[in-house]
Design an enzyme around this catalytic site. Sequence first.
Site, short mmCIF file in Angstrom:
data_model
loop_
_atom_site.label_atom_id
_atom_site.label_comp_id
_atom_site.label_asym_id
_atom_site.label_seq_id
_atom_site.Cartn_x
_atom_site.Cartn_y
_atom_site.Cartn_z
N ASP A 167 -16.34 -3.33 18.29
CA ASP A 167 -15.57 -1.89 18.30
C ASP A 167 -16.08 -1.12 17.35
OD1 ASP A 167 -13.72 -0.20 19.71
OD2 ASP A 167 -12.26 -0.81 18.83
N SER A 168 -15.51 -0.21 17.11
CA SER A 168 -16.42 0.96 16.25
C SER A 168 -14.45 0.13 15.01
CB SER A 168 -15.73 1.75 16.33
OG SER A 168 -14.11 2.36 17.22
N CYS A 197 -15.57 -1.09 23.74
CA CYS A 197 -15.31 0.11 23.53
C CYS A 197 -15.84 0.78 24.45
CB CYS A 197 -16.10 0.09 22.22
SG CYS A 197 -16.30 2.11 21.33
N CYS A 246 -9.75 2.92 26.36
CA CYS A 246 -10.12 2.81 24.91
C CYS A 246 -9.08 2.07 24.68
CB CYS A 246 -9.43 4.43 24.79
SG CYS A 246 -9.69 4.16 22.30
N THR A 247 -10.10 1.37 23.67
CA THR A 247 -9.14 0.01 23.78
C THR A 247 -8.68 0.18 22.66
OG1 THR A 247 -11.12 -0.90 21.94
CG2 THR A 247 -11.89 -1.22 24.55
N HIS A 248 -8.36 0.51 21.86
CA HIS A 248 -7.41 0.63 21.31
C HIS A 248 -6.01 1.02 22.06
CE1 HIS A 248 -10.20 1.65 18.06
NE2 HIS A 248 -9.60 1.44 17.72
N1 DGL Z 1 -12.04 1.38 21.42
C1 DGL Z 1 -13.06 2.59 21.50
C2 DGL Z 1 -12.76 3.03 23.25
O1 DGL Z 1 -12.34 2.23 23.13
C3 DGL Z 1 -13.03 4.20 20.84
C4 DGL Z 1 -12.07 4.63 19.76
C5 DGL Z 1 -12.51 5.70 19.01
O2 DGL Z 1 -13.75 4.69 17.38
O3 DGL Z 1 -12.46 6.64 19.04
O4 DGL Z 1 -13.51 4.16 23.21
#
Ligand code: DGL
Length: 272
Positions: free
Chosen positions: A8-9, A72, A186-188
Site C-alpha cells: 500500500d502507499s 490499495c 480505500c484500504t485506509h
Molecule cells: N490506501 C489507498 C487506497 O486504498 C490510498 C491512500 C492514499 O495513498 O491516498 O486507495
Amino acid sequence: MPHIVVFDSGLGGLSVLKEVRRACPNADISYVADTAGFPYGALSEQEVVRRVLATFQAVVARRSPDIAVIACNTASTLVLPFLRASHGFPFVGTVPAVKPAAEQTRSGLISILATPGTVKRDYTQALIAAYAAHVDVTLVGATGLAALAEAAMRGEPVDEQALRAEVAPVFVERTGRRTDTVVLACTHYPLLLDYLERLAPWPVTWIDPAPAIARRVASLLAGQVQADTSAEGTEALFTAIPDGRAALADLLAGFGLASLDALPLAITRSAP
Ligand code: DGL
C-alpha cells in the site's frame, strides 16, 4: 512456506494484511509501503504507475514473492496490468466493491467512499456501469481521510470535525430514500470504522473488501508447491521511515510484523 507481499502507499494495507494473515496463517509476509509517495490519492495516474513499478522492482531485488496483494484501490485501479506484465507471480488487487454493494442495497442508494484518484479512474466508472447501472451511485473522493486514518493509527488525536466533513457527502436522502450501503474503497478507511459508525447520521452497511481479498489469496496459494522461504520472515519495508520510528515499529509489531526497514527507491518524488 509461501511468501506474500502486501503493498500500500501507507498504513491502509494493514486492514487487508490482518485478513490475509488470518486466511494464510503459515505464510511469510512482507508489508511494503511506499510512504515516500503517500498519499497516492493526490498523485497523477502516471506518477502512481511509476512509483508502484519502482517499488516492486526494489522488492523483487530483495525477495522472491509467491504472490502480491495490491492493498490499495488507488493503485489497483491502474497498475495491475503493468505489474502482471513485468513479474512472473500473481497479483491480487483491491478495487471498489461496487458489485456486492449494488446487490445488497435495499434503498437503491449506494455510496463509494474513495480517494480523489480512485473516483476519477475509468476502471471505477466501468465497474459502476457493469454492476450498478440499476442503482443510484454517489462517488465521494475524500481528500484528507487517508491522512486522518494514518494519524489515528499513530495514536494521534483525530480531528472528528474534519472526519465528519469528509464523510458527510456519502449520506444522501432522495425521494424519501436514504443511502444504506457504503463501499470503503480505500484500504485506509476500515481503520476508521469505529469513528465512521459513530459519526454516521443513520446506520448503514459499510463494505470492507478485505475478507474477500484474503479468500482469493488463500485460494491462489492452495495446492501451490512452495519453495522454502522460511528464512525471509515477516517484515515491513517502507520507502520512507517517518519520525517516531519506535512507535511505528510497535504498531507494526501489533500486526505481526517483526521488523521495519527502509526500502530505498531508484526514483525521486515528482510534483503531483
Ligand atoms: N490506501 C489507498 C487506497 O486504498 C490510498 C491512500 C492514499 O495513498 O491516498 O486507495
